[in-house]
Structures are given as structure tokens and as C-alpha cells.
Motif scaffolding. Structure first.
Motif, short mmCIF file in Angstrom:
data_model
loop_
_atom_site.label_atom_id
_atom_site.label_comp_id
_atom_site.label_asym_id
_atom_site.label_seq_id
_atom_site.Cartn_x
_atom_site.Cartn_y
_atom_site.Cartn_z
N SER A 135 0.84 -1.38 0.06
CA SER A 135 0.09 -0.16 -0.16
C SER A 135 0.82 1.15 0.09
CB SER A 135 -0.91 -0.16 1.22
OG SER A 135 -1.28 1.18 1.30
N CYS A 136 0.50 2.31 -0.80
CA CYS A 136 1.10 3.48 -0.67
C CYS A 136 0.92 4.33 0.64
CB CYS A 136 0.65 4.52 -1.90
SG CYS A 136 -1.04 5.14 -1.80
N PHE A 137 0.04 3.95 1.32
CA PHE A 137 0.01 4.30 2.79
C PHE A 137 0.67 3.61 3.86
CE2 PHE A 137 -3.98 5.30 0.58
CZ PHE A 137 -3.96 6.72 0.61
N GLY A 138 1.62 2.73 3.39
CA GLY A 138 2.30 1.87 4.34
C GLY A 138 1.74 0.55 4.81
N PRO A 139 2.59 -0.20 5.45
CA PRO A 139 1.77 -1.35 5.68
C PRO A 139 0.87 -1.65 7.11
CG PRO A 139 4.04 -1.15 6.52
CD PRO A 139 3.88 -0.29 5.69
N VAL A 140 -0.04 -2.36 7.13
CA VAL A 140 -1.23 -2.29 8.24
C VAL A 140 -0.44 -3.44 9.15
CG1 VAL A 140 -3.42 -3.36 8.70
CG2 VAL A 140 -3.13 -2.21 6.41
N VAL A 141 -0.83 -3.18 10.38
CA VAL A 141 -0.05 -3.81 11.50
C VAL A 141 -1.50 -4.87 12.10
CG1 VAL A 141 0.82 -3.69 13.88
CG2 VAL A 141 1.47 -2.20 12.16
N ASN A 142 -1.05 -6.16 12.18
CA ASN A 142 -1.81 -7.01 12.78
C ASN A 142 -1.89 -7.00 14.46
OD1 ASN A 142 -2.93 -9.54 13.73
ND2 ASN A 142 -1.84 -10.84 11.99
N PRO A 143 -3.19 -6.95 14.83
CA PRO A 143 -3.31 -6.72 16.24
C PRO A 143 -2.82 -7.73 17.02
CG PRO A 143 -5.52 -6.96 15.18
CD PRO A 143 -4.57 -6.78 13.94
N TRP A 144 -2.73 -8.97 16.62
CA TRP A 144 -2.06 -10.10 17.15
C TRP A 144 -0.51 -9.96 17.18
CZ3 TRP A 144 -4.78 -14.14 19.39
CH2 TRP A 144 -6.07 -14.20 19.16
N ARG A 145 0.17 -10.54 18.22
CA ARG A 145 1.64 -10.76 18.51
C ARG A 145 1.90 -11.87 18.89
NH1 ARG A 145 3.74 -4.97 21.29
NH2 ARG A 145 3.96 -3.74 19.11
N ARG A 146 3.17 -12.24 18.52
CA ARG A 146 3.72 -13.68 19.20
C ARG A 146 3.72 -13.39 20.60
NH1 ARG A 146 7.73 -13.08 14.42
NH2 ARG A 146 6.88 -14.25 13.02
#
Length: 491
Positions: A135-146
Motif C-alpha cells: 500500500s502507498c499508505f504503508g503496511p497495516v499492522v496485525n493486532p496479534w503478536r507472538r
């Protein structure tokens, strides 16, 4: 007010009907959640004023007893859907600040049924990607984390903003599109439910095109029931789309909780890949056991042309993309980078406007359609596609009601971890999903478990054409057995 964001659509509908709260209160709660979660980069455009105006109008209708099936429900809209007088960019620089003077059919049906628009959601540029990093707006972050890690994970793609926003409780549901897995893969990465309907079930009119014979709109929601509720409003015949099928839209929600006793569920042997993680294999076996316990019969099936699906897809999809993206020339709308000639204007505009992945696919597509290569690549890929479709038809002809497979080959991975040096590494994420698009079939991804690091994993059910109801019934069985998962809030 924050409790309002943790409800399902079904619960919110009941609350609105009983006047426990208003649509405006529900909308305000979600707008506050969006504001507090900007670090996830799920929304590329927030429309709070419009959302509140829509909510007030719906509250007035509910008071008169005139609310539709989605009256007062706040939704997010993938930035691939044209929204009248609201910027729509497909998350590409080349569309600039394009504001459509028209509304896509799918979104117009949602507004017809009383839904409220919270804003536009991030996606891979022109839906080309499996991680929402293009995306030209930058990556989306997943609300899940390891567990025990702060690594930023991808939400999957291309509908990463839709999946992330639903999982993080920023909207009650979202529109999405699926060309090779772009609804089901992000749903599996975020513990949400994603439905890719039968090709032709939802209108493509007003959706920015990637690959016209593969693209299909569908919902991402928190539960199977919520997905069924959204799907009923999104589906339907549209004379403006020649690929739209003129069939009555069933009450998908009525399929939730229906018995699956006696249904034959196919387990395709070709989906057992070399080097497949043991936890994916285990999850698949668990899902099969849950369906068996509910009264379904498990049968091994063969889909022999599955191994050719990914290479054939990455010929057909880029070929159609190169044709569809020829309209972005800097002349009529969007970005324009001047040149000394019309040819130079095209070159400059496209060089600056398209990102790396889009340019790569346009180049591949133009190559496979060019004189001398058309027969060797494109025509051959279309023949393979016919064989893939026949594999499924043969299965269903033997009485198989649906096919159970993993949704993804792994859990979510880190931002920047895949595809940098080798784009094919990223393409392999679609290995379990592309066959469904190639055959035009419906598919659903349902959260089914977690990996060793606490990340969600999904299972996929593939159905017969226009038999989404069976998928909702089976999906509900998996959902009830697995339970619901929500990410721990850290943002």
C-alpha cells in the motif's frame, strides 16, 4: 462505551432494536476506538462527520420502526470500493486524490440496508499482495503478536486493513475483495471470519478492478453469523455487471446452526504439502474430527491439478491486471507526471504512480499476452484453469457437500520478513486459496486454533457453486468447537 465495540453484529442488532443504545452511541464508540488505534494503520481515511450523520439518520428511522437489516451497524470499507464523494485510491499513488461521483453496488446495498460508514480501509496496492505491505499508505499492522514478542506482524493481504480493523474491534464488519485469497488469508491471520462468495454472487460494479475473471467481493466479520448477515446485504443481481448472476439471495443467517449430519466432507490429498508445518496438519485433523463429531462423513478426494493452480494463477491474474491497469495513463484522472510527448507522459506517470509489485505484475501480464507468448503461457494457463474447475466438479458430482483444507501454510509473519529478495516466497502464501478463485467457487475461512507462539490459524471450507449456506452451517460447527479468539490489546 468501550463495551459497545466488543459486540457482534447480531448482538448489536438486538441492542439497537431494544433501544439499549443508539446507532450514534455505537458509532461514537467505534470512532474513538479507531482514533486510539491509528498505530495499526488499518484506516487510510476516517469519515467521522459522515458516520455520525448516517447514524443520526438511522436512529430516526429506527424510532419510526423503519430500520433495515443492518440499521445502525458501523462498518469499514476497503479502499477498493468506490464511495460517492469520498476519496477512493486503491491505496495507489496513481489514483491520487480521486473522489468518485458514484457508489459501488455493494456499498450502496449496505447503505440501503442501514449500515454506517466509518471510513476507508487500507489494502495492498490494487489488491496485489499477500501481506498488506504494498500500500502507498504503508503496511497495516496485525493486532496479534507472538507470545513474549513485540515483533510487528502482517495481517495478510490484500484485505489487511479490513481484517485488522475487525480483529481490533474498530468496526463491526468490513467489506473486502478476494482475487486469489485476499479475504480468506487475512481472516486466517487475524482470527476473523472471511467469506469469498461464488463468482457472480456479488456485483463487481464500482470496485477497482485487478483481475476481472477472479475478483469477488465478500465480508470479513467476527463470527460466522455476522458474515452471513453482511453477505445477505452485499449479494444480489446487478444489471450493471454482466458477470453478476440473476439468482435470489437466500437468508444466509438461517443456515447458522443447521444440522450438518450426513454431509460428505472431502479431504483433498493434494493439499498435504511437503514440509507443511505439523501444527497446520494437526489443525486440519482437528477440524475434520469436529465435523465428524457433528455428524458429517469424511471422504478422501483428489484434486489432481491443484499443483498447477499457483503458476496458472500467476499468469491469468497479471494478464488481466495489465489489461485493467492500462486505463491509468495520467490523462483523465489521478496522478499526472508531465512529459515532452504523450508516450513520455504515460511512462513518467506510471513509473511514479505504480509501486514495485504492481509494476512487476503489469510487466508479467504484458509479457504473457504478447505475440509469440500468448499461446505458450496465457492460453495454456486458461486450459489448466478448466481442468482445476473440472476436478472440483468431479468431487461434487460424487455427493461431496464441501471440501475442508487449511487456509494458510503458516500463521502471520513479520513485516519485511518475506518476499524481499524473492517475490515467489510471498506468492506461496496463496497456495491453499487460489484454486477456489480459478474455479469460481465459494470459500470461507474460520478461526480454528493457535500455533505454538499463540498466533491464530484458520481452516478453509470450499463449497459448491452458490451453496454458501452449507459453508455457513459447517463454519459455525468449526467456530463453536474452536471457540472465539481475540488479540490482547497492546496498541
Amino acid at each position: 462505551m468501550t463495551d459497545l465495540t466488543s459486540m457482534t453484529i447480531a448482538e448489536a442488532k438486538a441492542g439497537l432494536a431494544s433501544k439499549s443504545f443508539t446507532s450514534l452511541e455505537l458509532t461514537d464508540a467505534h470512532l474513538a476506538a479507531i482514533e486510539a488505534a491509528r498505530s495499526l494503520n488499518a484506516f487510510v481515511l476516517e469519515t467521522p462527520d459522515q458516520a455520525r450523520a448516517m447514524a443520526r439518520a438511522i436512529d430516526a428511522k429506527i424510532a419510526k420502526g423503519e430500520g433495515g437489516p443492518l440499521a445502525g451497524i458501523p462498518l469499514g470499507i476497503k479502499d477498493l470500493f468506490a464511495t460517492k464523494d469520498v476519496r477512493t485510491t486503491a491505496c495507489s499513488k496513481i489514483l491520487g486524490n480521486f473522489v468518485p461521483p458514484y457508489e459501488s453496488t455493494v456499498t450502496s446495498q449496505l447503505w440501503r440496508d442501514g449500515a454506517v460508514m466509518l471510513g476507508k480501509l487500507n489494502n495492498d496496492e490494487f489488491a496485489m499482495g499477500s501481506s498488506n505491505e504494498t500500500s502507498c499508505f504503508g503496511p497495516v499492522v496485525n493486532p496479534w503478536r507472538r507470545e513474549g514478542s513485540n515483533t510487528t506482524l502482517v495481517p495478510g493481504g490484500s484485505s489487511g486493513g479490513s481484517a485488522s480493523a475487525v480483529a481490533a474491534l474498530l468496526c463491526m464488519g468490513a467489506t473486502a475483495t478476494d482475487t486469489g485469497g485476499s479475504i480468506r488469508q487475512p481472516a486466517a491471520f487475524t482470527a476473523t471470519v472471511g467469506v469469498k462468495p461464488t463468482y457472480g454472487r456479488c456485483s463487481r460494479w464500482g470496485i477497482v478492478a485487478f483481475a476481472s475473471s477472479l475478483d469477488q467481493a465478500g465480508p470479513i466479520a467476527r463470527t460466522t453469523r455476522d458474515a452471513a448477515i453482511l453477505m445477505r446485504s452485499m449479494a444480489g443481481h446487478d444489471p450493471k455487471d454482466t458477470t453478476s448472476v440473476d439468482r435470489a439471495v437466500p437468508d444466509y443467517e438461517a443456515a447458522i446452526g443447521k444440522s450438518v449430519k450426513g454431509m460428505k466432507i472431502g479431504i483433498p490429498k493434494e493439499y498435504r504439502l511437503d514440509g507443511m508445518p505439523a501444527e497446520i496438519e494437526k489443525l486440519w485433523a482437528e477440524g475434520a474430527a469436529w465435523l465428524k463429531a457433528a455428524g458429517a462423513e469424511l471422504v478422501e478426494v483428489s484434486l489432481p491439478h491443484t499443483k498447477y493452480a499457483l503458476p496458472a494463477y500467476y499468469i491469468v491474474a497479471p494478464a488481466e491486471a495489465s489489461s485493467n491497469l492500462a486505463r491509468y495513463d495520467g490523462v483523465r484522472y489521478g496522478l499526472r507526471v508531465p512529459g515532452r510527448s504523450i508516450g513520455e507522459l504515460y511512462e513518467n506517470t506510471r513509473a511514479e504512480g505504480f509501486g514495485d509489485e504492481v509494476r512487476r505484475r503489469v510487466m508479467i501480464g504484458t509479457y504473457v499476452l504478447s505475440a509469440g507468448y500468448y499461446d505458450a503461457y496465457y492460453l495454456r494457463a486458461q486450459k489448466v484453469r478448466t481442468l482445476i474447475k473440472k476436478d472440483f466438479e468431479d468431487c461434487f458430482a460424487k455427493g461431496v457437500s464441501a471440501i475442508l483444507t487449511p487456509a494458510t501454510p503458516s500463521a502471520a509473519f513479520g513485516v519485511g520478513e518475506k518476499g524481499g529478495a524473492d517475490p515467489v516466497e510471498m506468492y506461496l502464501n496463496d497456495i491453499f486459496t487460489v484454486t477456489v478463485n480459478m474455479a469460481g467457487l465459494p470459500g470461507i475461512a474460520v478461526p480454528a486454533g493457535k500455533d505454538a507462539q499463540g498466533l491464530p490459524l484458520g481452516l478453509q471450507l470450499i463449497g459448491r457453486p452458490f451453496d454458501e449456506e452449507t459453508l455457513f452451517s459447517l463454519g459455525e460447527v468449526v467456530e463453536q468447537a474452536a471457540g472465539r479468539f481475540t488479540p490482547q490489546r497492546w496498541w
